[in-house]
Design a protein around this motif. Structure first.
Motif, PDB file in Angstrom:
ATOM      1  N   MET A   1       7.252 -43.392 -56.271  1.00  0.00           N
ATOM      2  CA  MET A   1       6.952 -42.931 -54.919  1.00  0.00           C
ATOM      3  C   MET A   1       7.360 -41.484 -54.775  1.00  0.00           C
ATOM      4  SD  MET A   1       8.402 -44.444 -51.320  1.00  0.00           S
ATOM      5  CE  MET A   1       8.299 -43.484 -49.835  1.00  0.00           C
ATOM      6  N   ALA A   2       6.432 -40.626 -54.325  1.00  0.00           N
ATOM      7  CA  ALA A   2       6.723 -39.207 -54.158  1.00  0.00           C
ATOM      8  C   ALA A   2       7.687 -39.004 -52.992  1.00  0.00           C
ATOM      9  CB  ALA A   2       5.436 -38.423 -53.924  1.00  0.00           C
ATOM     10  N   LEU A   3       8.546 -37.981 -53.108  1.00  0.00           N
ATOM     11  CA  LEU A   3       9.537 -37.716 -52.075  1.00  0.00           C
ATOM     12  C   LEU A   3       8.868 -37.129 -50.839  1.00  0.00           C
ATOM     13  CD1 LEU A   3      12.609 -37.750 -51.565  1.00  0.00           C
ATOM     14  CD2 LEU A   3      12.624 -35.353 -52.218  1.00  0.00           C
ATOM     15  N   VAL A   4       9.151 -37.722 -49.687  1.00  0.00           N
ATOM     16  CA  VAL A   4       8.592 -37.250 -48.421  1.00  0.00           C
ATOM     17  C   VAL A   4       9.476 -36.124 -47.889  1.00  0.00           C
ATOM     18  CG1 VAL A   4       7.945 -37.893 -46.083  1.00  0.00           C
ATOM     19  CG2 VAL A   4       7.647 -39.520 -47.940  1.00  0.00           C
ATOM     20  N   THR A   5       8.881 -35.019 -47.483  1.00  0.00           N
ATOM     21  CA  THR A   5       9.625 -33.891 -46.931  1.00  0.00           C
ATOM     22  C   THR A   5       9.090 -33.546 -45.547  1.00  0.00           C
ATOM     23  OG1 THR A   5       8.126 -32.267 -47.920  1.00  0.00           O
ATOM     24  CG2 THR A   5      10.033 -32.977 -49.245  1.00  0.00           C
ATOM     25  N   ALA A   6       9.872 -32.753 -44.822  1.00  0.00           N
ATOM     26  CA  ALA A   6       9.447 -32.317 -43.494  1.00  0.00           C
ATOM     27  C   ALA A   6       8.193 -31.456 -43.581  1.00  0.00           C
ATOM     28  CB  ALA A   6      10.582 -31.549 -42.814  1.00  0.00           C
ATOM     29  N   GLU A   7       8.100 -30.662 -44.663  1.00  0.00           N
ATOM     30  CA  GLU A   7       6.923 -29.798 -44.838  1.00  0.00           C
ATOM     31  C   GLU A   7       5.651 -30.618 -45.042  1.00  0.00           C
ATOM     32  OE1 GLU A   7       9.737 -29.446 -46.367  1.00  0.00           O
ATOM     33  OE2 GLU A   7      10.547 -27.502 -45.732  1.00  0.00           O
ATOM     34  N   SER A   8       5.742 -31.677 -45.872  1.00  0.00           N
ATOM     35  CA  SER A   8       4.558 -32.496 -46.115  1.00  0.00           C
ATOM     36  C   SER A   8       4.120 -33.225 -44.846  1.00  0.00           C
ATOM     37  CB  SER A   8       4.832 -33.507 -47.235  1.00  0.00           C
ATOM     38  OG  SER A   8       5.888 -34.378 -46.879  1.00  0.00           O
ATOM     39  N   LEU A   9       5.081 -33.687 -44.056  1.00  0.00           N
ATOM     40  CA  LEU A   9       4.741 -34.344 -42.792  1.00  0.00           C
ATOM     41  C   LEU A   9       4.113 -33.357 -41.815  1.00  0.00           C
ATOM     42  CD1 LEU A   9       7.845 -36.646 -42.248  1.00  0.00           C
ATOM     43  CD2 LEU A   9       5.489 -37.415 -42.363  1.00  0.00           C
ATOM     44  N   LYS A  28      13.598 -37.111 -38.377  1.00  0.00           N
ATOM     45  CA  LYS A  28      13.555 -38.526 -38.015  1.00  0.00           C
ATOM     46  C   LYS A  28      12.374 -39.217 -38.697  1.00  0.00           C
ATOM     47  CE  LYS A  28      14.528 -42.252 -35.587  1.00  0.00           C
ATOM     48  NZ  LYS A  28      15.746 -43.040 -35.848  1.00  0.00           N
ATOM     49  N   MET A  29      11.225 -38.520 -38.770  1.00  0.00           N
ATOM     50  CA  MET A  29      10.063 -39.100 -39.442  1.00  0.00           C
ATOM     51  C   MET A  29      10.305 -39.247 -40.939  1.00  0.00           C
ATOM     52  SD  MET A  29       6.806 -37.331 -37.491  1.00  0.00           S
ATOM     53  CE  MET A  29       5.612 -38.487 -38.185  1.00  0.00           C
ATOM     54  N   VAL A  30      11.002 -38.264 -41.540  1.00  0.00           N
ATOM     55  CA  VAL A  30      11.356 -38.375 -42.969  1.00  0.00           C
ATOM     56  C   VAL A  30      12.231 -39.596 -43.190  1.00  0.00           C
ATOM     57  CG1 VAL A  30      12.633 -37.293 -44.839  1.00  0.00           C
ATOM     58  CG2 VAL A  30      11.128 -35.903 -43.437  1.00  0.00           C
ATOM     59  N   GLN A  39       4.385 -43.179 -47.598  1.00  0.00           N
ATOM     60  CA  GLN A  39       4.153 -41.765 -47.843  1.00  0.00           C
ATOM     61  C   GLN A  39       3.872 -41.031 -46.532  1.00  0.00           C
ATOM     62  OE1 GLN A  39       4.458 -40.241 -50.793  1.00  0.00           O
ATOM     63  NE2 GLN A  39       5.075 -42.183 -51.715  1.00  0.00           N
ATOM     64  N   ALA A  40       3.859 -39.697 -46.630  1.00  0.00           N
ATOM     65  CA  ALA A  40       3.687 -38.861 -45.445  1.00  0.00           C
ATOM     66  C   ALA A  40       2.325 -39.099 -44.792  1.00  0.00           C
ATOM     67  CB  ALA A  40       3.864 -37.390 -45.808  1.00  0.00           C
ATOM     68  N   GLU A  46      -0.410 -43.971 -39.312  1.00  0.00           N
ATOM     69  CA  GLU A  46       0.150 -45.021 -38.460  1.00  0.00           C
ATOM     70  C   GLU A  46       0.489 -44.460 -37.077  1.00  0.00           C
ATOM     71  OE1 GLU A  46       0.581 -48.170 -38.884  1.00  0.00           O
ATOM     72  OE2 GLU A  46       0.703 -48.653 -41.015  1.00  0.00           O
ATOM     73  N   TRP A  47       1.056 -43.235 -37.056  1.00  0.00           N
ATOM     74  CA  TRP A  47       1.425 -42.641 -35.766  1.00  0.00           C
ATOM     75  C   TRP A  47       0.183 -42.323 -34.928  1.00  0.00           C
ATOM     76  CZ3 TRP A  47       4.644 -41.999 -32.053  1.00  0.00           C
ATOM     77  CH2 TRP A  47       4.418 -40.991 -31.109  1.00  0.00           C
ATOM     78  N   VAL A  48      -0.852 -41.762 -35.562  1.00  0.00           N
ATOM     79  CA  VAL A  48      -2.076 -41.431 -34.829  1.00  0.00           C
ATOM     80  C   VAL A  48      -2.688 -42.688 -34.222  1.00  0.00           C
ATOM     81  CG1 VAL A  48      -4.426 -40.550 -35.083  1.00  0.00           C
ATOM     82  CG2 VAL A  48      -2.543 -39.339 -36.161  1.00  0.00           C
ATOM     83  N   ALA A  49      -2.711 -43.753 -35.009  1.00  0.00           N
ATOM     84  CA  ALA A  49      -3.265 -45.010 -34.490  1.00  0.00           C
ATOM     85  C   ALA A  49      -2.433 -45.533 -33.327  1.00  0.00           C
ATOM     86  CB  ALA A  49      -3.326 -46.045 -35.616  1.00  0.00           C
ATOM     87  N   TYR A  50      -1.118 -45.442 -33.468  1.00  0.00           N
ATOM     88  CA  TYR A  50      -0.227 -45.937 -32.413  1.00  0.00           C
ATOM     89  C   TYR A  50      -0.351 -45.102 -31.138  1.00  0.00           C
ATOM     90  CZ  TYR A  50       4.140 -47.007 -29.966  1.00  0.00           C
ATOM     91  OH  TYR A  50       5.070 -47.344 -29.029  1.00  0.00           O
ATOM     92  N   SER A  51      -0.315 -43.758 -31.302  1.00  0.00           N
ATOM     93  CA  SER A  51      -0.374 -42.895 -30.114  1.00  0.00           C
ATOM     94  C   SER A  51      -1.717 -43.018 -29.400  1.00  0.00           C
ATOM     95  CB  SER A  51      -0.130 -41.436 -30.521  1.00  0.00           C
ATOM     96  OG  SER A  51      -1.151 -40.992 -31.402  1.00  0.00           O
ATOM     97  N   THR A  52      -2.790 -43.280 -30.173  1.00  0.00           N
ATOM     98  CA  THR A  52      -4.105 -43.454 -29.553  1.00  0.00           C
ATOM     99  C   THR A  52      -4.132 -44.687 -28.658  1.00  0.00           C
ATOM    100  OG1 THR A  52      -5.119 -42.406 -31.481  1.00  0.00           O
ATOM    101  CG2 THR A  52      -6.578 -43.623 -30.017  1.00  0.00           C
ATOM    102  N   THR A  53      -3.500 -45.767 -29.131  1.00  0.00           N
ATOM    103  CA  THR A  53      -3.459 -46.986 -28.313  1.00  0.00           C
ATOM    104  C   THR A  53      -2.582 -46.807 -27.082  1.00  0.00           C
ATOM    105  OG1 THR A  53      -1.614 -47.863 -29.606  1.00  0.00           O
ATOM    106  CG2 THR A  53      -3.841 -48.446 -30.321  1.00  0.00           C
ATOM    107  N   LYS A  54      -1.716 -45.814 -27.085  1.00  0.00           N
ATOM    108  CA  LYS A  54      -0.825 -45.549 -25.952  1.00  0.00           C
ATOM    109  C   LYS A  54      -1.304 -44.355 -25.134  1.00  0.00           C
ATOM    110  CE  LYS A  54       2.303 -48.705 -27.064  1.00  0.00           C
ATOM    111  NZ  LYS A  54       2.719 -49.799 -26.194  1.00  0.00           N
ATOM    112  N   ASN A  55      -2.615 -44.078 -25.165  1.00  0.00           N
ATOM    113  CA  ASN A  55      -3.219 -42.994 -24.370  1.00  0.00           C
ATOM    114  C   ASN A  55      -2.657 -41.617 -24.733  1.00  0.00           C
ATOM    115  OD1 ASN A  55      -4.787 -44.856 -22.903  1.00  0.00           O
ATOM    116  ND2 ASN A  55      -3.061 -45.267 -21.520  1.00  0.00           N
ATOM    117  N   GLY A  56      -2.615 -41.333 -26.041  1.00  0.00           N
ATOM    118  CA  GLY A  56      -2.215 -40.004 -26.493  1.00  0.00           C
ATOM    119  C   GLY A  56      -0.735 -39.713 -26.297  1.00  0.00           C
TER     120      GLY A  56
END
Length: 601
Positions: A1-9, A28-30, A39-40, A46-56
């Motif tokens: 598994m590749a290391l997740v960084t703040a830059e990649s996110l 916090k996301m890292v 992975q990032a 997952e976040w985009v899908a979640y925020s869309t269901t919660k009206n942005g």
């Protein structure tokens, strides 16, 4: 598994036009990516899908915690295990073993057929009990590159393409002090006398391995009680407070109580779940704490604090004032240093020393080249050296024992820096697969070192307090920053999170003040009471972490996180410092750290 960084996110978020300039949100996301093993790109989807269901929904710390509770935790519970049983334990008969031996012999003969040895010589000398390999012939191969040849550890090792093609080599990532005009070279004479020793001496330091995994809960309780009482006495004398009141006794007036912060459940600490647990002298009970009247606070589980407030019912303390702790004094040498002595150059690096996709140890060889170029006086090298989280080690894809890999790794560093003559300090890590998995961790043992090699080496435990030319160094390879950043809560403090964590370490006088520790840390509390506490406030505190590198001055202590030498398949960073003990004309303490940098490998 590749290391997740703040830059990649951050780059993944930009693809969806989601702007995030808050480093704490990215960190916090890292943390969520690491805990959920995703992975990032998957995290952002997952976040985009979640925020869309919660009206942005906007990306904040509060919405991230809500996202973790509603999506990530459920995802982890429902994720099936695809680990299949490896056929390690299946029985083999004599015919299958003979077939394996025959196949290996045919493979070796095939490889030999492609080699063309020179006349009168053999490429690989035969070694038998009657004709053993001499030590002299082994010494001929003692260059770092040959000792750490890829084929010696893994049959399928190839150099990392991402690491070799990395950019920003030698680029300065963080600075501290007056850097302009600084010469990053050590003293001219190799082997110049450098005072390097454990501050409390070998007799009062952890020097040998010990038996563990049989501690009693009563012993753990006694250690925690003594910590509460000891820090309580220092708080009482410093703030001139009166006697501490029993924590659960109803009172109509304001009271002063002493206790340890803890959480009311198995989850993470938050403003509504804070409990204060008193020592036996104050009743030994737990009381919920209402923090609504505090303008500012910074709390974590295991923190010893003094609080003033009202507890009219005996069931809840409404805190109105918080006393967090007092750091110990700095080291004052008895013998004054000569003013004309040259400064000392110290290099600090933390493992892993190989990229995640192979075991070629290219980053370590590059670090040796930097040592040869800059010629530092002291090199602090922190583990892991043989990383238990490396994919090939997890899958047992190595051709030598872990101890053999470690010995050759250390020998490469010692022999590769022989011409420099610098002092080498090796600090173990709980991720070193060949070493004791316990905290505090005893030093490495290297019985095969020669007398000349042993003179340049200092093997120290984790954690430890070093004295280098009159300057004290607090050193730990355990990622306390990462562990505490997931548990600390704060309000209105104004300072950044790293500074708060480091301040807590100094005021709690401990290299690991968090209680209970994270699950991956195996703590022995009786040894921790003896060897895990700070004997004084160090001049320089070294706390390497998976989190972003930094150099900060916290209460007069210069704290440096050099990060790790490698991050996944790419290069990381290392640190370097110029130190010199000095005092001002009026006798006041002056920081011995003249300048410091974090540099990309």
């Amino acid at each position: 598994m590749a290391l997740v960084t703040a830059e990649s996110l951050s780059s993944e978020l930009e693809m969806f036009d989601i702007a995030c300039r808050d480093d704490s949100v990215l960190d916090k996301m890292v943390e969520q990516c690491i805990c959920s093993r995703i992975q990032a790109d998957e995290m952002v989807l997952e976040w985009v899908a979640y925020s869309t269901t919660k009206n942005g929904l906007k990306l904040t710390m509060d919405t991230l915690e809500q996202f973790e509770h509603e999506v990530l935790n459920k995802r982890n519970k429902s994720k099936p295990s695809f680990r299949r049983e490896e056929p390690h334990n299946r029985t083999r008969d004599i015919h299958s073993l003979q077939d394996l031996i025959k196949a290996e012999e045919e493979e070796e003969n095939l490889l030999d057929s492609y080699s063309t040895p020179a006349k009168g010589s053999q490429k690989r000398p035969l070694t038998t009990p009657e004709h053993p390999r001499s030590k002299r012939s082994a010494a001929v191969l003692a260059s770092p590159g040959l000792l750490l040849s890829p084929s010696s550890f893994s049959p399928s090792a190839t150099p990392s393409q991402k690491y070799s093609q990395r950019g920003g080599k030698g680029e300065v990532a963080a600075t501290f002090g007056a850097v302009q005009g600084t010469r990053w070279t050590g003293r001219k004479a190799p082997g110049s006398e450098i005072q390097l020793e454990l501050l409390e001496g070998p007799e009062n330091s952890l020097q040998h391995s010990y038996k563990y995994m049989f501690q009693r809960l009563r012993d753990v309780r006694n250690v925690l009680t003594e910590k509460i009482e000891e820090l309580g006495e220092s708080l009482k004398s410093h703030f001139n407070t009166e006697e501490f009141s029993p924590i659960s006794l109803p009172a109509q007036d304001s009271i002063t109580v002493l206790g340890q912060v803890c959480c009311d459940g198995n989850g993470k600490l938050n403003a509504q779940s804070v409990l204060l647990e008193a020592g036996p002298e104050q009743g030994g009970q737990q009381v919920p704490v209402d923090l609504s009247e505090l303008r500012e606070y910074s709390l974590f589980p295991g923190q010893v604090v003094v609080m003033e407030g009202m507890n009219t019912t005996g069931r809840k303390l409404v805190a109105s004032k918080l006393y967090e702790g007092v750091p110990l004094p700095f080291y004052m040498p008895e013998v004054k240093k000569e003013m004309d002595e040259e400064p000392v150059n110290v290099l600090v690096a933390c493992g892993p020393y190989t990229t995640s996709d192979n075991l070629t140890f290219d980053p370590l060889l590059d670090l040796i080249s930097i040592i040869l170029r800059d010629r530092p006086d002291v090199c602090l090298l922190l583990g892991p050296f043989v990383d238990s989280k490396h994919e090939q080690i997890e899958k047992a894809q190595v051709t030598e024992t872990f101890e053999a890999i470690f010995s050759r790794c250390i020998e490469s560093v010692v022999e590769g820096t022989k011409s420099v003559g610098c002092q080498l300090v090796f600090v173990p890590s709980q991720r070193d697969i060949h070493h004791h998995f316990i905290y505090p961790q005893p030093p490495f043992t290297l019985p095969d070192l020669s007398k000349d090699q042993a003179q340049r080496l200092t093997l120290v435990p984790d954690p430890c307090t070093l004295l280098i030319d009159g300057v004290t160094f607090g050193v730990t390879s355990t990622d306390i920053l990462f562990h505490m950043s997931a548990e600390i809560i704060s309000c209105g403090t104004g300072s950044d999170r790293f500074s708060r964590i480091l301040k807590h370490m100094l005021t709690q006088r401990s290299y690991y003040p968090l209680y209970p520790p994270v699950e991956e840390l195996n703590m022995d509390y009786e040894k921790f009471q003896s060897f895990g506490q700070m004997p004084l406030t160090p001049d320089i505190l070294i706390t390497p972490s998976e989190l972003r590198y930094f150099i900060k001055d916290v209460n007069g202590c210069v704290c440096i996180n050099p990060a790790r030498l490698t991050k996944g398949q790419v290069g990381g960073t290392y640190g370097r410092l110029i130190i010199q003990r000095s005092t001002s004309e009026d006798g006041k303490r002056v920081s011995p750290c003249l300048t410091a940098q974090v540099v990309k490998i």
